[in-house]
Design an enzyme around this catalytic site. Structure first.
Site, PDB file in Angstrom:
ATOM      1  CG  ASP A   1      -0.922  -1.858   0.013  1.00  0.00           C
ATOM      2  OD1 ASP A   1      -0.359  -2.305   1.024  1.00  0.00           O
ATOM      3  OD2 ASP A   1      -0.558  -2.127  -1.144  1.00  0.00           O
TER       4      ASP A   1
ATOM      5  CG  LEU B   1      -0.684  -2.297  11.965  1.00  0.00           C
ATOM      6  CD1 LEU B   1      -1.522  -2.893  13.099  1.00  0.00           C
ATOM      7  CD2 LEU B   1      -0.773  -0.778  12.004  1.00  0.00           C
ATOM      8  NE  ARG B   2       6.029  -1.726   6.604  1.00  0.00           N
ATOM      9  CZ  ARG B   2       5.753  -2.206   5.419  1.00  0.00           C
ATOM     10  NH1 ARG B   2       5.475  -3.496   5.267  1.00  0.00           N
ATOM     11  NH2 ARG B   2       5.745  -1.433   4.364  1.00  0.00           N
TER      12      ARG B   2
ATOM     13  CG  HIS C   1       8.691   1.444   3.013  1.00  0.00           C
ATOM     14  ND1 HIS C   1       9.103   0.171   3.344  1.00  0.00           N
ATOM     15  CD2 HIS C   1       7.720   1.286   2.083  1.00  0.00           C
ATOM     16  CE1 HIS C   1       8.422  -0.713   2.638  1.00  0.00           C
ATOM     17  NE2 HIS C   1       7.564  -0.066   1.859  1.00  0.00           N
TER      18      HIS C   1
HETATM   19  O1  DOR Z   1       3.674  -1.442  -2.418  1.00  0.00           O
HETATM   20  C1  DOR Z   1       3.525  -2.369  -1.641  1.00  0.00           C
HETATM   21  N1  DOR Z   1       4.076  -2.367  -0.412  1.00  0.00           N
HETATM   22  N2  DOR Z   1       2.807  -3.421  -2.043  1.00  0.00           N
HETATM   23  C2  DOR Z   1       2.716  -4.520  -1.297  1.00  0.00           C
HETATM   24  O2  DOR Z   1       2.036  -5.418  -1.696  1.00  0.00           O
HETATM   25  C3  DOR Z   1       3.462  -4.644  -0.022  1.00  0.00           C
HETATM   26  C4  DOR Z   1       3.729  -3.337   0.565  1.00  0.00           C
HETATM   27  C5  DOR Z   1       4.733  -3.375   1.683  1.00  0.00           C
HETATM   28  O3  DOR Z   1       4.661  -4.274   2.522  1.00  0.00           O
HETATM   29  O4  DOR Z   1       5.574  -2.468   1.756  1.00  0.00           O
END
Ligand code: DOR
Length: 450
Positions: free
Chosen positions: A319, A68-69, A323
């Site tokens: 997961d 959730l950042r 970004h």
């Molecule tokens: O691809 C991934 N992104 N794998 C992870 O384990 C962490 C995640 C992220 O936090 O961006």
């Protein structure tokens, strides 16, 4: 104030936790499942009637693995936008991963996440605490304090725990605290400079590869330590046949080990790095296919689907890793790892159902009762109002319900996502299977017009 009663009429009630699969009405009262009724039964006059004819009515989905950042990376996602994405995807409970800034390595951060979720989340948010201080892999975080503050599990996800003594200590604590360690298993030395799966595609593109053995050896170590400590271990995002073989041995020995797989590892292979069909050669080195662990071979993909079908893998977890555009619009080697997954998971996974690789009941089980067991198995279901259980439509359970149209067709358009992250490998995919309505604690959190 308790929510208005809801009567969900005429749907196919599908609750794998009770082996329930029949046309029924479902009554939700005071935020709880109140009754399963014969179709057309009388309901309280003040109840809102929801037409579910032609739809599946299932327990709300649980996602064990969501980034959730917040705090710290609000440009990528917030608790508000991430949970909005969750309910659009049918998820009513998400575990919030700890690789925030600051990391969730103190009671204060866990409390902050809980407060923030209370104030503005669209679904239930269960915080995960860091295993190590600052996720630096050097010193154990105060796990007991984190549990006390409400962490339901511990994880350094994003970073493997490279020091086996630390993982051993963490599993010892996990046993005492009855909260699982969610382990990101990759041997960082074997990963080295690798940025995608080691194999013919990496060779063709001239990119350094990550061998299967990077995951397999870390999984073997983690399982050995779970056996030694009897600490509850949950293996995150498995991607290789080798991991599955080790998981099978662990389960045959009755070890406290569970595992998850992501929709992208179930549907895609490393060939996706070459771009989507018809996208042209400029689409090569597609950073929307970059994540850790990486997409693997077709043989691995098929083995993951088979393991999910048979129940060797307990749960599907997205997961969800949002970004910002600039994190992905760059050279492959420096692009951020991860893809968003909450809003596409059900539609994408329905491909497996429509092609006959998975049946619908099994799919729903792995999104509901399966992940619920992973948390409950270790007694980590802390909030007392959830004591009667998640991932089930048993009477008295929280009224977390999803209405699904298994036939509705739609096209993935990242511009319409509620998530701030648009980094999906599924853009433009035509999907059959859609979330229609999501109810959290008896309140409608998302619905689309039909
Ligand atoms: O691809 C991934 N992104 N794998 C992870 O384990 C962490 C995640 C992220 O936090 O961006």
């Amino acid at each position: 104030m308790s929510p208005r009663p809801i009567i969900v009429r005429g749907g196919r009630l599908l609750d794998p936790s009770q082996g329930l699969d029949r046309l029924s009405d479902l009554l939700l009262l005071d935020g709880k499942v109140a009754a399963v009724l014969a179709p057309g039964a009388t309901a309280p006059p003040e109840a809102e009637a929801m037409d579910a004819r032609g739809l599946i009515v299932a327990p709300g989905f649980i996602d064990l693995h969501v980034h959730l950042r917040e705090p710290g990376y609000e440009q990528k996602e917030t608790i508000a936008t991430g949970t909005l994405a969750a309910v659009r995807g049918g998820f009513t409970t998400v575990l919030a991963m700890a690789n925030t800034n600051p990391a969730a390595d103190s009671a204060a951060v866990i409390a902050w996440v809980r407060d923030r979720a209370e104030a503005g989340a669209a679904c239930r948010v269960l915080p995960v605490g860091s295993v190590t201080v600052g996720q630096q892999g050097k010193e154990l975080a105060p796990l007991a304090e984190l549990a006390e503050a409400g962490a339901v599990a511990f994880s350094d996800d994003g970073q493997p725990i490279s020091d086996p003594n630390l993982l051993r200590a963490a599993l010892d604590h996990a046993r005492a605290l009855q909260r699982p360690i969610l382990a990101h298993c990759e041997d960082t030395d074997l990963v080295g400079e690798g940025v995608m799966n080691e194999g013919p595609v990496a060779t063709h593109l001239g990119l350094p590869g990550i061998p299967d053995a990077a995951e397999d050896s870390a999984v073997a170590e983690a399982i050995a330590l779970a056996a030694f400590t009897a600490g509850p271990l949950h293996l995150c995002h498995l991607s290789t046949r080798g991991s599955l073989a080790l998981l099978r041995i662990a389960k045959e020995q009755g070890l406290p080990v569970s595992a998850e797989v992501t929709p992208h590892h179930l549907l895609l292979t490393d060939e996706r790095v070459l771009g989507q069909a018809g996208a042209g050669s400029l689409a090569r080195y597609d950073t929307h296919a970059k994540m850790r662990p990486p997409l693997r071979s077709e043989a691995d993909r098929q083995a993951l689907v088979a393991a999910l079908r048979e129940g060797l893998i307990d749960a599907i977890a997205t997961d969800h890793a949002p970004h910002a555009p600039e994190d992905k619009e760059c050279e492959f080697a420096v692009a951020a790892n991860g893809v968003v997954g909450l809003e596409t998971a059900f539609g994408v996974l329905m491909r497996l159902v429509h092609e006959g690789a998975l049946d619908l009941t099994t799919l729903v089980e792995r999104l509901t009762a399966g992940p619920a067991r992973v948390i409950a198995r270790s007694g980590g279901m802390v909030p007392s109002d959830l004591a009667s259980g998640l991932g089930t439509l048993q009477l008295g359970a929280p009224a977390d319900v999803v209405l699904l149209d298994p036939e509705a067709e739609w096209t993935v358009d990242p511009a319409t996502f509620a998530s701030k992250g648009r980094n999906t490998p599924f853009a433009g995919w035509r999907l059959r299977g859609r979330v229609v309505t999501t109810i959290v604690g008896g309140e409608t959190a998302f619905t689309i017009k039909r």
